[in-house]
Scaffold this motif. Sequence first.
Motif, PDB file in Angstrom:
ATOM      1  N   LEU A  24       0.843  -1.205   0.000  1.00  0.00           N
ATOM      2  CA  LEU A  24       0.000   0.000   0.000  1.00  0.00           C
ATOM      3  C   LEU A  24       0.883   1.261   0.000  1.00  0.00           C
ATOM      4  N   ALA A  25       1.908   1.257   0.859  1.00  0.00           N
ATOM      5  CA  ALA A  25       2.800   2.423   0.958  1.00  0.00           C
ATOM      6  C   ALA A  25       3.525   2.645  -0.365  1.00  0.00           C
ATOM      7  N   ALA A  59      -5.547   1.609   8.862  1.00  0.00           N
ATOM      8  CA  ALA A  59      -6.150   2.634   7.989  1.00  0.00           C
ATOM      9  C   ALA A  59      -6.477   3.884   8.817  1.00  0.00           C
ATOM     10  N   MET A  60      -6.945   3.679  10.042  1.00  0.00           N
ATOM     11  CA  MET A  60      -7.211   4.836  10.922  1.00  0.00           C
ATOM     12  C   MET A  60      -5.905   5.577  11.213  1.00  0.00           C
ATOM     13  N   ALA A  78      -7.973   5.577   2.591  1.00  0.00           N
ATOM     14  CA  ALA A  78      -9.247   5.320   1.908  1.00  0.00           C
ATOM     15  C   ALA A  78      -9.143   4.044   1.086  1.00  0.00           C
ATOM     16  N   GLU A  79      -7.984   3.850   0.460  1.00  0.00           N
ATOM     17  CA  GLU A  79      -7.859   2.652  -0.359  1.00  0.00           C
ATOM     18  C   GLU A  79      -7.796   1.380   0.492  1.00  0.00           C
ATOM     19  N   LEU A  80      -7.186   1.491   1.657  1.00  0.00           N
ATOM     20  CA  LEU A  80      -7.107   0.314   2.525  1.00  0.00           C
ATOM     21  C   LEU A  80      -8.517  -0.075   3.012  1.00  0.00           C
ATOM     22  N   ARG A 133      -6.464  -6.656  -3.327  1.00  0.00           N
ATOM     23  CA  ARG A 133      -7.436  -5.635  -3.750  1.00  0.00           C
ATOM     24  C   ARG A 133      -6.813  -4.246  -3.822  1.00  0.00           C
ATOM     25  N   ILE A 134      -5.600  -4.113  -3.314  1.00  0.00           N
ATOM     26  CA  ILE A 134      -4.965  -2.792  -3.372  1.00  0.00           C
ATOM     27  C   ILE A 134      -4.607  -2.509  -4.825  1.00  0.00           C
TER      28      ILE A 134
END
Length: 366
Positions: free
Chosen positions: A33-34, A305-306, A325-327, A360-361
């Motif tokens: 994700l990063a 995500a938070m 948001a994407e996570l 899904r990322i």
Amino acid sequence: MPLPSNTLSIAVLPGDGIGTEVTEATLAVLEPLAKRHGIGLAFETLRAGAFCYRDTGTAMSEETFARAAKADAILLGAMGWPEIRAADGTEIAPQLDLRFRLNLYAGVRPFRALPGVPVALADPRARDIDLVIVRESTEGLFFSRDRGTVTHDMAEETLRITRTVTEKLARFSFGLARQRAARRGRQGTVTLVDKANVFRAFAFMRGIFADIAAEYPDVAHGAHYVDAMALDLVRRPWAFDVLPTENMFGDILSDLGAGLVGGMGFAPSADIGDTHAVFQPAHGTAPDIAGKGLANPTATILSAAMMLDWLAGKGAGQGFADAAAELDAAVDAAFAGGLRTPDIGGADGTAAAARAIAARIGSAGG
Ligand SMILES: NC(=O)c1ccc[n+]([C@@H]2O[C@H](COP(=O)([O-])OP(=O)(O)OC[C@H]3O[C@@H](n4cnc5c(N)ncnc54)[C@H](O)[C@@H]3O)[C@@H](O)[C@H]2O)c1
Ligand SMILES: CC(C)[C@H](C(=O)O)[C@@H](O)C(=O)O
Ligand SMILES: [Mg+2]
């Protein structure tokens, strides 16, 4: 490869039992994700918890505390083990020290029905559950930790509510309701959960909430006794938005909330203060399933995500908000697409769940 210029430091405290398993799964999702969002996350793993206490005599060393406090955010798995106890008979819980010492007064515990995840209630409106408990996390009955007195004939603990912390909790709750209202396109509502019919401390708390409510005329405001709220969280949980409450009440009601939306594996949380924050699932170390690869990592992944969202709010940049948001969207898409963890009767263990979410990322929107 050099780290991006916007690299932030994350202290990682996996803790005990499934804490280590869900943390590993979360890091496996955060890495791609990063990369995709060009944000830098430098993880430093630190040891603390019940097994650390057993092996070293200290649950969280001062050095570990200092390193965690210096990081931009803290990601925690879960800590504690029923058989490992201090001399006074209580469990080892250094996560409480983080909350107290870093003044993390707002324990934010959102509950939402994820697509495809079975909810506890048959009423179709249960799929609309979208509420947040804001558990005050530095005082209330927990003020008494390490202060209670026990004699042969009597044990006594003290509940403390202060004006300063209550005002902060109220402003945090009304601010959160305002933010959620903007996102959801409907008026926000703050419902204080207390026991003001019996205790002066809660009448005091109610008065402070009523005063602060005047600063937020766009947010509806009410109060509910905790026993009635336990009933209503089962009877009509879809009717609630932001529920600030005392520490112990919030601890109890947050497990109830988790039970509504699939179990503890779906209950993320963030302990937020003015300068620091700890992100961890609301669940514990689950000795009954630890070491088996069965733990659902969703709560920890949603807590991460938070964390990204909180860092964005602290000025880390749009990339962090987009990644958050994407996570969230990737978690929804994975469950909507058939991911089924063992706690909801499926066969996708910890690593498989992390893989399904990571897959899904880049394709879930966001
Ligand atoms: N924040 C924390 O670190 C935290 C929170 C709660 C409990 N604890 C500690 O954890 C230990 C165990 O406590 P407990 O059993 O009362 O609560 P728990 O939350 O660990 O477990 C309660 C039930 O939920 C299930 N569960 C919890 N997390 C799950 C997940 N991710 N996936 C699937 N199922 C999950 C467990 O298997 C168990 O049946 C104790 O030492 C307790 O003090 C720590
Ligand atoms: C394990 C325990 C100390 C902790 C708490 O009481 O806060 C937990 O139940 C939680 O909800 O985070
Ligand atoms: Mg709890």
